[in-house]
Write an enzyme that holds these catalytic residues in place. Structure first.
Site, PDB file in Angstrom:
ATOM      1  N   CYS A 161       0.856  -1.196   0.000  1.00 63.17           N
ATOM      2  CA  CYS A 161       0.000   0.000   0.000  1.00 63.17           C
ATOM      3  C   CYS A 161       0.895   1.250   0.000  1.00 63.17           C
ATOM      4  O   CYS A 161       0.648   2.213  -0.722  1.00 63.17           O
ATOM      5  CB  CYS A 161      -0.884   0.051   1.232  1.00 63.17           C
ATOM      6  SG  CYS A 161      -1.682  -1.493   1.719  1.00 63.17           S
ATOM      7  N   HIS A 165       0.636   4.593  -2.096  1.00 58.74           N
ATOM      8  CA  HIS A 165      -0.024   5.729  -1.442  1.00 58.74           C
ATOM      9  C   HIS A 165       0.927   6.636  -0.671  1.00 58.74           C
ATOM     10  O   HIS A 165       0.535   7.708  -0.240  1.00 58.74           O
ATOM     11  CB  HIS A 165      -1.145   5.221  -0.531  1.00 58.74           C
ATOM     12  CG  HIS A 165      -2.276   4.642  -1.326  1.00 58.74           C
ATOM     13  ND1 HIS A 165      -2.997   5.381  -2.222  1.00 58.74           N
ATOM     14  CD2 HIS A 165      -2.774   3.384  -1.404  1.00 58.74           C
ATOM     15  CE1 HIS A 165      -3.923   4.615  -2.792  1.00 58.74           C
ATOM     16  NE2 HIS A 165      -3.799   3.392  -2.333  1.00 58.74           N
ATOM     17  N   ARG A 202     -13.482  -0.764  -0.980  1.00 56.05           N
ATOM     18  CA  ARG A 202     -12.421   0.009  -1.648  1.00 56.05           C
ATOM     19  C   ARG A 202     -11.057  -0.677  -1.438  1.00 56.05           C
ATOM     20  O   ARG A 202     -10.265  -0.802  -2.360  1.00 56.05           O
ATOM     21  CB  ARG A 202     -12.440   1.434  -1.093  1.00 56.05           C
ATOM     22  CG  ARG A 202     -11.339   2.368  -1.515  1.00 56.05           C
ATOM     23  CD  ARG A 202     -11.340   2.720  -2.972  1.00 56.05           C
ATOM     24  NE  ARG A 202     -10.331   1.955  -3.667  1.00 56.05           N
ATOM     25  CZ  ARG A 202      -9.966   2.160  -4.933  1.00 56.05           C
ATOM     26  NH1 ARG A 202     -10.543   3.105  -5.656  1.00 56.05           N
ATOM     27  NH2 ARG A 202      -9.041   1.429  -5.494  1.00 56.05           N
ATOM     28  N   CYS A 206      -8.210  -2.392  -4.116  1.00 61.22           N
ATOM     29  CA  CYS A 206      -6.762  -2.157  -4.196  1.00 61.22           C
ATOM     30  C   CYS A 206      -6.013  -3.478  -4.087  1.00 61.22           C
ATOM     31  O   CYS A 206      -5.005  -3.681  -4.774  1.00 61.22           O
ATOM     32  CB  CYS A 206      -6.303  -1.175  -3.118  1.00 61.22           C
ATOM     33  SG  CYS A 206      -6.597   0.557  -3.573  1.00 61.22           S
TER      34      CYS A 206
HETATM   35  C1  HEC Z   1      -0.686  -0.093  -7.540  1.00 65.03           C
HETATM   36  C2  HEC Z   1      -0.948   1.040  -6.692  1.00 65.03           C
HETATM   37  C3  HEC Z   1      -1.854   0.825  -5.487  1.00 65.03           C
HETATM   38  C4  HEC Z   1      -1.667  -0.063  -4.451  1.00 65.03           C
HETATM   39  C5  HEC Z   1      -0.573  -1.089  -4.273  1.00 65.03           C
HETATM   40  C6  HEC Z   1      -2.746   0.199  -3.520  1.00 65.03           C
HETATM   41  N1  HEC Z   1      -3.562   1.189  -3.992  1.00 65.03           N
HETATM   42 FE1  HEC Z   1      -5.071   2.083  -2.975  1.00 65.03          FE
HETATM   43  N2  HEC Z   1      -5.530   3.191  -4.629  1.00 65.03           N
HETATM   44  C7  HEC Z   1      -4.803   3.238  -5.787  1.00 65.03           C
HETATM   45  C8  HEC Z   1      -5.461   4.115  -6.746  1.00 65.03           C
HETATM   46  C9  HEC Z   1      -4.997   4.426  -8.159  1.00 65.03           C
HETATM   47  C10 HEC Z   1      -6.613   4.617  -6.086  1.00 65.03           C
HETATM   48  C11 HEC Z   1      -7.646   5.594  -6.631  1.00 65.03           C
HETATM   49  C12 HEC Z   1      -8.495   5.008  -7.702  1.00 65.03           C
HETATM   50  C13 HEC Z   1      -9.498   6.007  -8.180  1.00 65.03           C
HETATM   51  O1  HEC Z   1      -9.140   6.970  -8.827  1.00 65.03           O
HETATM   52  O2  HEC Z   1     -10.660   5.826  -7.858  1.00 65.03           O
HETATM   53  C14 HEC Z   1      -6.603   4.025  -4.743  1.00 65.03           C
HETATM   54  C15 HEC Z   1      -7.531   4.315  -3.750  1.00 65.03           C
HETATM   55  C16 HEC Z   1      -7.380   3.990  -2.417  1.00 65.03           C
HETATM   56  C17 HEC Z   1      -8.177   4.513  -1.334  1.00 65.03           C
HETATM   57  C18 HEC Z   1      -9.342   5.469  -1.474  1.00 65.03           C
HETATM   58  C19 HEC Z   1      -9.044   6.888  -1.040  1.00 65.03           C
HETATM   59  C20 HEC Z   1     -10.291   7.748  -1.069  1.00 65.03           C
HETATM   60  O3  HEC Z   1     -10.172   8.950  -1.096  1.00 65.03           O
HETATM   61  O4  HEC Z   1     -11.399   7.228  -1.022  1.00 65.03           O
HETATM   62  C21 HEC Z   1      -7.714   3.946  -0.172  1.00 65.03           C
HETATM   63  C22 HEC Z   1      -8.225   4.179   1.236  1.00 65.03           C
HETATM   64  C23 HEC Z   1      -6.639   3.051  -0.535  1.00 65.03           C
HETATM   65  N3  HEC Z   1      -6.461   3.104  -1.901  1.00 65.03           N
HETATM   66  C24 HEC Z   1      -5.919   2.267   0.346  1.00 65.03           C
HETATM   67  C25 HEC Z   1      -5.033   1.256  -0.056  1.00 65.03           C
HETATM   68  C26 HEC Z   1      -4.483   0.251   0.830  1.00 65.03           C
HETATM   69  C27 HEC Z   1      -4.773   0.139   2.312  1.00 65.03           C
HETATM   70  C28 HEC Z   1      -3.677  -0.548   0.071  1.00 65.03           C
HETATM   71  C29 HEC Z   1      -2.911  -1.795   0.487  1.00 65.03           C
HETATM   72  C30 HEC Z   1      -3.759  -2.900   0.896  1.00 65.03           C
HETATM   73  C31 HEC Z   1      -3.682  -0.005  -1.286  1.00 65.03           C
HETATM   74  N4  HEC Z   1      -4.549   1.052  -1.322  1.00 65.03           N
HETATM   75  C32 HEC Z   1      -2.917  -0.482  -2.335  1.00 65.03           C
HETATM   76  C33 HEC Z   1      -3.620   2.564  -6.021  1.00 65.03           C
HETATM   77  C34 HEC Z   1      -3.059   1.588  -5.197  1.00 65.03           C
END
Ligand code: HEC
Ligand code: HEC
Length: 245
Positions: A161, A165, A202, A206
Site C-alpha cells: 500500500c 499511497h 475500496r 486495491c
Molecule cells: C498499484 C498502486 C496501489 C496499491 C498497491 C494500492 N492502492 Fe489504494 N488506490 C490506488 C489508486 C490508483 C486509487 C484511486 C483510484 C481512483 O481513482 O478511484 C486508490 C484508492 C485507495 C483509497 C481510497 C481513497 C479515497 O479517497 O477514497 C484507499 C483508502 C486506498 N487506496 C488504500 C489502499 C491500501 C490500504 C492498500 C494496500 C492494501 C492499497 N490502497 C494499495 C492505487 C493503489
C-alpha cells in the site's frame, strides 16, 4: 510478522496530507458538495428510515435508544475503529453489535443496502469533524499490525500500500492519479460502482489490483488496516457522505 518491531514513525506531516477530494474534477467535487446532486444522500435518507424502524425480537428501533434525529451519533464515526470490550470494532461491526445484542435481530451483511444505509446515516452525523482516532494502550497492537499490513508487499505485483499511497502519491497509474489513500469520506458513492460501498470494498479493490488475496469483509485484518488508515488520517476532516470516481 512481529508487530512490535514496527514503529509509528515517518508519517506524512499534517500539512502535506490531502484528501482525494482535492484530486477530483470540479464536476465530481460538485457532485459531493451539492445536496441536489450527491447520490449518497439517498442512502442517508434510507438509513434514517431504518434508524426509526422497530426490528428484532425486542421490537425496538435504533431511535428508541439513541433518539429520533441521529444527533447523538455526532462525532462517533471519527473514533472508529475502536476497542470495545477488548475487541477492535469497525463502525459497521458496532452497528451489528447493536442489531444482535440490543434488538435481537439478524446482523447485516457487509455491502448490503441496509448496512450501508445505516453506516452512511451514522457517519454523516460527523461530517465536517476531524478524524479523532488516537493511539492508546488498548489499540496499539492492532495499530502496529495495521501499519505492518500497509507496508507489506503483496500479490503478484509485489507492491505494498505504502509504495503507491506514500511513495507514488500524485503520480498517474493508468488513467487515474494515485491518491494518498486517506479514508476521509466513507462509505462513499463511487461513480465506477454506480453505488455506495464501504471502505473495506475500496480496500479489496486495491488488493485485487495488485493480484493479492483479499482480506475478508468484517475480518480482524480489515479492521486493523482501517484503524491504521484512520490514525494516519487523524485530524483530517470527515466528508461522509462522499463521492469518488
Ligand atoms: C498499484 C498502486 C496501489 C496499491 C498497491 C494500492 N492502492 Fe489504494 N488506490 C490506488 C489508486 C490508483 C486509487 C484511486 C483510484 C481512483 O481513482 O478511484 C486508490 C484508492 C485507495 C483509497 C481510497 C481513497 C479515497 O479517497 O477514497 C484507499 C483508502 C486506498 N487506496 C488504500 C489502499 C491500501 C490500504 C492498500 C494496500 C492494501 C492499497 N490502497 C494499495 C492505487 C493503489
Ligand atoms: C436497546 C437500546 C439500543 C438499541 C435498540 C440500539 N442501540 Fe446502539 N447502543 C446502545 C448502547 C447502550 C450503546 C453503548 C455501548 C454498548 O453497550 O454497546 C450503544 C452504542 C452504539 C454505537 C457506538 C457509539 C459510540 O460512541 O461508540 C453505535 C454506532 C450504535 N449504538 C448504533 C446503533 C444502531 C445503528 C442501532 C440500530 C440498528 C442501535 N445502535 C440500536 C443501545 C442501543
Amino acid at each position: 510478522m512481529n508487530a512490535v518491531a514496527v514503529e509509528l514513525t515517518k508519517e506524512p506531516t499534517k500539512e502535506t496530507r490531502q484528501s482525494s477530494y482535492q484530486l477530483m474534477t470540479p464536476e465530481n467535487q460538485a457532485m459531493q458538495d451539492d445536496s441536489n446532486l450527491n447520490p449518497a444522500l439517498f442512502w442517508v435518507i434510507d438509513g434514517h428510515s431504518l434508524w426509526k424502524h422497530k426490528a428484532g425480537k425486542k421490537d425496538v428501533a435504533c431511535a428508541s435508544c439513541h433518539g429520533e434525529s441521529g444527533l447523538s451519533m455526532k462525532g462517533v464515526a471519527t473514533q472508529y475503529p475502536k476497542i470495545i470490550q477488548g475487541k477492535l470494532q469497525t463502525l459497521e461491526g458496532q452497528i451489528n453489535r447493536c442489531r444482535a445484542d440490543k434488538q435481537e435481530s439478524a446482523t447485516l451483511a457487509y455491502e448490503s443496502k441496509d448496512l450501508l444505509a445505516l453506516t452512511t446515516f451514522v457517519a454523516s452525523q460527523s461530517k465536517g469533524m476531524p478524524i479523532a482516532v488516537k493511539e492508546n494502550v488498548q489499540n496499539k497492537p492492532d495499530l502496529l499490525q495495521g501499519k505492518a499490513f500497509f507496508n507489506e508487499r503483496m500479490g503478484q505485483l509485489n507492491l505494498s500500500c505504502a509504495q503507491c499511497h506514500q511513495d507514488r502519491a500524485g503520480l498517474k497509474l493508468g488513467g487515474s492519479l494515485i491518491p494518498q489513500g486517506h479514508p476521509t469520506a466513507y462509505p462513499i458513492y463511487r461513480i465506477e460502482w454506480q453505488t455506495m460501498g464501504s471502505l473495506q470494498r475500496r480496500l479489496r479493490n486495491c488488493m485485487s489490483g495488485v493480484r493479492a488475496k483479499q482480506f475478508e469483509y468484517g475480518s480482524t485484518e480489515m479492521a486493523q488496516l482501517e484503524l491504521y488508515l484512520m490514525w494516519r488520517a487523524r485530524g483530517m476532516t470527515l466528508e461522509t457522505p462522499g463521492v469518488r470516481p
